[in-house]
Design an enzyme around this catalytic site. Sequence first.
Site, PDB file in Angstrom:
ATOM      1  CG  ASP A 109       1.089  -1.192  -7.675  1.00 51.83           C
ATOM      2  OD1 ASP A 109       0.949  -0.517  -8.711  1.00 51.83           O
ATOM      3  OD2 ASP A 109       1.968  -0.955  -6.825  1.00 51.83           O
ATOM      4  CG  ASP A 144       3.282   4.372 -11.574  1.00 61.47           C
ATOM      5  OD1 ASP A 144       2.874   3.186 -11.634  1.00 61.47           O
ATOM      6  OD2 ASP A 144       3.730   4.873 -10.533  1.00 61.47           O
ATOM      7  N   GLY A 211       6.799   6.595  -5.752  1.00 56.71           N
ATOM      8  CA  GLY A 211       8.243   6.849  -5.602  1.00 56.71           C
ATOM      9  C   GLY A 211       8.656   7.243  -4.198  1.00 56.71           C
TER      10      GLY A 211
HETATM   11  N1  GUN Z   1       4.257   0.911  -4.996  1.00 60.68           N
HETATM   12  C1  GUN Z   1       5.111   1.654  -4.257  1.00 60.68           C
HETATM   13  N2  GUN Z   1       5.516   2.735  -4.941  1.00 60.68           N
HETATM   14  C2  GUN Z   1       4.891   2.696  -6.127  1.00 60.68           C
HETATM   15  C3  GUN Z   1       4.900   3.560  -7.284  1.00 60.68           C
HETATM   16  O1  GUN Z   1       5.565   4.585  -7.334  1.00 60.68           O
HETATM   17  N3  GUN Z   1       4.097   3.181  -8.322  1.00 60.68           N
HETATM   18  C4  GUN Z   1       3.354   2.036  -8.291  1.00 60.68           C
HETATM   19  N4  GUN Z   1       2.574   1.742  -9.323  1.00 60.68           N
HETATM   20  N5  GUN Z   1       3.345   1.225  -7.229  1.00 60.68           N
HETATM   21  C5  GUN Z   1       4.104   1.544  -6.168  1.00 60.68           C
END
Ligand code: GUN
Length: 753
Positions: A109, A144, A211
Amino acid sequence: MPAWRDGNREDPKPCREQDRGKFEIVNRDGRARIGRLHTEHGILETPALLPVINPNIRTIEPREMWDRYGIGALITNSYIIWKHEELKSTAQNEGVHALLDYPGVVMTDSGTFQSYVYGDVEVGVEEIVEFQRSIGVDIATMLDVFSRPDMDYTEVENCVEQTIERAQISIDASQDTMLNGPIQGGVFRELRKKSATEMGKYDFSVHPIGGIVPVMEQHRYKDYAKIMLSSLPNLPPNRPVHMFGCGHPMLFPMSIALGADLFDSAAYALFARDGRLMTPWGTEKISGLVDWPVITPSIANLTPKEVLEMDEKARTVILSKYNLEVSLAELSRCKQAVRDGTIWRLVERRSHQHPALREAFLWLVTNPSNSKISNLSINQMVLDEKLASQETGSESGVWEGSWDWIVNSQTTPRKGGEPWGGNDTNARPHIIAARNFLFSRWHAKADAGKGSSEVLILHGRSGPWRERCDNLLTRLIHHAPGLEVMILTPIGLMPYSLEDVNPFTHIDGPDWLWRSRPNLQLIRDELENFSLGDRKIITLDLRDDNLVIRAFSKLIEHGVLDEESRDGLVDGKNFENSQLKLRRRKSADKFAVFFNIQSELSHELNVQTEFVINRQGRIKNVLTSSGKHLASFRLGDGGLSLNNDGAIELHSHRRRGIPKGFMESEIFGYTGEGLAWVVVDEDAEPFIRQGRNVFHGFVISCDPWIRPDEACLIVNSKGELLGHGISQCTSEELATFNKGIAVKTRDGIKLED
Ligand code: GUN
């Protein structure tokens, strides 16, 4: 060697170079799918759960995840690695797989979640993607902009737009690393749709739904379902969908049924830290437990009390394992359910286990575009939910199409009995799909004559009906050729000619389901669906021992027949004639419903048909008068299988042109006319003629009404017939997939044929 390496699982083999980044579907149940994502670190089977590894706190070692739990992919946070000098330099020098000591697929992430939790992050949009690429992750994530459910429309719109603006820069920075393109949009349907539509235009490999963590934390599962239904139908179907931050097993069945492919879970470890146990029906606290809610390998020889008495670290590890084991078990159940075609039943069962899940389920099955639930059992659940949504003023009417997206990809008919599950039974998407087919493709016969203003409703007994009623129907065809006969089943009315068709024919449930008194008003409503609303209803209870006498008396009573026909007699020659007519009617109606051909054409085709009858007296094969084998009745599910001669015949009746694209009709769920055509390129032609399957990538165009598990004709770009088979996908899928089987070919048309 540490004990946890006992599993000794081999390291994965990289996928073939040309397959890297491709996703294929190998099995499906509606929108639920078993897929294979091809990566440098192996082929990941989906649906998959990616445990979150915090590189600073490795509660369960990644190697153990691989060896002992068979986990094919995990997710870690590149922002944490980037910020931490030591982690960063190891990752840059040795790669992220070495840093984690994990040989499988590593997703990272980007720090978006940290910016949601802490307000901001210091890293740049390109920088974080470049960093992920530089440490060798398999699937990176762009930075994002997180949209929270409490934000107003303009704020969320901003998040959606900023995320879209960052898409191209991020894709450029990722080069050949697979990249996640998250979908934002808060709880606003229009913004989710916009986000999915726009992000889908970029070359992302996976689309996470972002989200949703606060939505799940607040148990707003109805909003979660709405978010899924407004995002997923607008994404390219050939990309896996990841539910970002969704790791609670209670959400797996519904999410998978709505099309989710990937999940990630930090919850297994976070919950463990404060003594919370996950179960498929919710979360329980370990304190106070005498017995475990579920027994799993890691706690099998321990009591909750013994675990509670452990020191904090040991307790957290063991409870993390417990949570992971429970989650993996539920995932495995879901996967098998997809293979068995029972995922919706699992969703239905699980919906009873938590009030918020039940609310989400009820919203799904009663949402405004879902109007084809059987009226015969329109029930309190539907009314309650309709009332509730009026009270809260929630958006009625705006969900048009989203439920069709699920219904139109269902397999029907299926093998085996349909287990009755109370009122929910009628809301099962495959039952709605089966009913839609009857309503749209079956038509009352054109025969004039006695009975053409009436409809006879058979009720009171479960199927099969042929042994009990074929004799009666044969007599009725002779005496009242205009009469339509329908059977009342617990899931709606069904034309008698289709009496062996699943799911109507075999509902596993208590006998009283069949015994309830027919409600004429509801039957009338149901007849409207068949365009028979103006016919007079005559009911016949099949429990009557003198069925023929009873039926004919009723018809006389209603003025359809006169006294002379009271005993329903038909002499030998006429009886045989009527028997053949009944068989032709059965055959014509199956052609109409299963091959989607106009009723006139199916009757025309069947005017001269002959039949091969099996030992039980059932139709086996449908032949032309000159002995050509057109199709076979399938005894297992009541369906119809096409043969080469049938394919040639149906191909010859095509009146419209060769399809040019994949979605020529704007109307979603367009029913079309005839068997759908799949046009393949010339390279594939000789293989199809030999009976080989059609692979994605060789399809040039198709009719928009093609559906999974339905027969289709395979043609070349000149429209010449090459073969026929069973489609594995929808037209949007045919348009986008480039790996896997598109059509399972039943037979090829050899050139000399
Ligand atoms: N991890 C949990 N929700 C999100 C999200 O909306 N975007 C990203 N990049 N990681 C997340």
